[in-house]
Design a protein around this motif. Structure first.
Motif, PDB file in Angstrom:
ATOM      1  N   UNK A  21       0.843  -1.117  -0.064  1.00  0.00           N
ATOM      2  CA  UNK A  21      -0.052   0.029   0.017  1.00  0.00           C
ATOM      3  C   UNK A  21       0.932   1.127   0.125  1.00  0.00           C
ATOM      4  N   UNK A  22       0.784   1.908  -0.975  1.00  0.00           N
ATOM      5  CA  UNK A  22       1.289   3.348  -0.849  1.00  0.00           C
ATOM      6  C   UNK A  22       0.685   4.575  -0.507  1.00  0.00           C
ATOM      7  N   UNK A  23       1.078   4.941   0.572  1.00  0.00           N
ATOM      8  CA  UNK A  23       0.388   6.019   0.922  1.00  0.00           C
ATOM      9  C   UNK A  23       0.577   7.459   0.162  1.00  0.00           C
ATOM     10  N   UNK A  24      -0.438   8.022  -0.313  1.00  0.00           N
ATOM     11  CA  UNK A  24      -0.328   9.113  -1.149  1.00  0.00           C
ATOM     12  C   UNK A  24      -0.489  10.338  -0.273  1.00  0.00           C
ATOM     13  N   UNK A  25       0.314  11.181  -0.333  1.00  0.00           N
ATOM     14  CA  UNK A  25       0.280  12.322   0.473  1.00  0.00           C
ATOM     15  C   UNK A  25      -0.433  13.485  -0.464  1.00  0.00           C
ATOM     16  N   UNK A  26      -1.498  13.840   0.357  1.00  0.00           N
ATOM     17  CA  UNK A  26      -2.222  14.766  -0.164  1.00  0.00           C
ATOM     18  C   UNK A  26      -1.854  16.301   0.060  1.00  0.00           C
ATOM     19  N   UNK A  27      -1.457  17.068  -0.576  1.00  0.00           N
ATOM     20  CA  UNK A  27      -1.177  18.366  -0.084  1.00  0.00           C
ATOM     21  C   UNK A  27      -2.351  19.252  -0.244  1.00  0.00           C
ATOM     22  N   UNK A  28      -2.409  20.453   0.805  1.00  0.00           N
ATOM     23  CA  UNK A  28      -3.642  21.064   0.667  1.00  0.00           C
ATOM     24  C   UNK A  28      -3.402  22.204  -0.476  1.00  0.00           C
ATOM     25  N   UNK A  29      -4.352  22.460  -1.170  1.00  0.00           N
ATOM     26  CA  UNK A  29      -4.155  23.572  -2.194  1.00  0.00           C
ATOM     27  C   UNK A  29      -4.305  24.805  -1.339  1.00  0.00           C
ATOM     28  N   UNK A  30      -3.955  25.740  -2.090  1.00  0.00           N
ATOM     29  CA  UNK A  30      -3.978  27.266  -1.674  1.00  0.00           C
ATOM     30  C   UNK A  30      -5.242  27.529  -1.137  1.00  0.00           C
ATOM     31  N   UNK A  31      -6.218  27.483  -2.035  1.00  0.00           N
ATOM     32  CA  UNK A  31      -7.779  27.587  -1.516  1.00  0.00           C
ATOM     33  C   UNK A  31      -8.035  26.910  -0.482  1.00  0.00           C
ATOM     34  N   UNK A  32      -7.782  25.582  -0.254  1.00  0.00           N
ATOM     35  CA  UNK A  32      -7.936  24.935   1.048  1.00  0.00           C
ATOM     36  C   UNK A  32      -7.439  25.681   2.169  1.00  0.00           C
ATOM     37  N   UNK A  33      -6.118  25.962   2.036  1.00  0.00           N
ATOM     38  CA  UNK A  33      -5.557  26.641   3.088  1.00  0.00           C
ATOM     39  C   UNK A  33      -5.953  27.986   3.664  1.00  0.00           C
ATOM     40  N   UNK A  34      -6.509  28.590   2.554  1.00  0.00           N
ATOM     41  CA  UNK A  34      -7.142  29.997   2.933  1.00  0.00           C
ATOM     42  C   UNK A  34      -8.418  29.852   3.606  1.00  0.00           C
ATOM     43  N   UNK A  35      -9.247  28.806   3.334  1.00  0.00           N
ATOM     44  CA  UNK A  35     -10.534  28.463   4.009  1.00  0.00           C
ATOM     45  C   UNK A  35     -10.287  27.721   5.312  1.00  0.00           C
ATOM     46  N   UNK A  36      -9.409  27.106   5.633  1.00  0.00           N
ATOM     47  CA  UNK A  36      -8.814  26.445   6.741  1.00  0.00           C
ATOM     48  C   UNK A  36      -8.581  27.966   7.790  1.00  0.00           C
ATOM     49  N   UNK A  37      -7.701  28.605   7.278  1.00  0.00           N
ATOM     50  CA  UNK A  37      -7.193  29.682   8.061  1.00  0.00           C
ATOM     51  C   UNK A  37      -8.259  30.920   8.318  1.00  0.00           C
ATOM     52  N   UNK A  38      -9.477  30.665   7.425  1.00  0.00           N
ATOM     53  CA  UNK A  38     -10.515  31.569   7.662  1.00  0.00           C
ATOM     54  C   UNK A  38     -11.321  31.026   8.824  1.00  0.00           C
ATOM     55  N   UNK A  39     -11.680  29.884   8.768  1.00  0.00           N
ATOM     56  CA  UNK A  39     -12.453  29.188   9.699  1.00  0.00           C
ATOM     57  C   UNK A  39     -11.756  29.288  11.064  1.00  0.00           C
ATOM     58  N   UNK A  40     -10.608  28.868  11.066  1.00  0.00           N
ATOM     59  CA  UNK A  40      -9.683  28.937  12.436  1.00  0.00           C
ATOM     60  C   UNK A  40      -9.931  30.509  12.942  1.00  0.00           C
ATOM     61  N   UNK A  41      -9.740  31.395  11.979  1.00  0.00           N
ATOM     62  CA  UNK A  41      -9.750  32.733  12.609  1.00  0.00           C
ATOM     63  C   UNK A  41     -11.039  33.386  13.123  1.00  0.00           C
ATOM     64  N   UNK A  42     -12.043  32.453  12.388  1.00  0.00           N
ATOM     65  CA  UNK A  42     -13.476  33.109  12.742  1.00  0.00           C
ATOM     66  C   UNK A  42     -13.802  32.352  14.067  1.00  0.00           C
TER      67      UNK A  42
END
Length: 115
Positions: A21-42
């Motif tokens: 089984x190969x683990x595929x590392x999923x990197x967050x896109x810039x939009x997902x990072x922005x949404x995550x930062x927005x949610x955390x700040x809210x």
């Protein structure tokens, strides 16, 4: 004796299958990072606002209780002053002070005031 009666067959080895089984590392896109930062700040901003509101409510509640205490003390003081006024305005007391100072009661000059 049972064991002797059984024939022994050579065991066939089954090939072992290994699954890789190969683990595929999923990197967050810039939009997902922005949404995550927005949610955390809210969430953080909401928590800060709630704590601030509770602190304001607590300080106002404390101020109200202090004012209520001051009002109670002032009411007691006013009641004491009213009691003093009623004692000092007693007609017998006024008459005795007037007699001590050499005044006499003249019925012709007495006027009764009614509220």
């Amino acid at each position: 004796m049972n064991n002797l009666a059984e024939k022994q067959f050579p065991r066939e080895e089954q090939p072992q299958v290994q699954t890789v089984r190969h683990r595929i590392k999923k990197k967050l896109t810039l939009g997902e990072k922005c949404l995550l930062a927005l949610i955390v700040s809210a969430v953080v901003l909401t928590a800060v606002m709630m704590v601030t509101n509770y602190a304001n409510m607590y300080s106002q509640d404390r101020e109200i209780s202090q004012l209520q205490t001051e009002i109670n003390h002032q009411q007691q003081y006013n009641e004491g002053l009213e009691h003093q006024v009623s004692e000092l305005s007693d007609p017998e007391r006024i008459l005795s002070i007037a007699k001590e100072n050499g005044m006499e009661l003249n019925e012709e000059n007495v006027r009764v005031l009614q509220p």
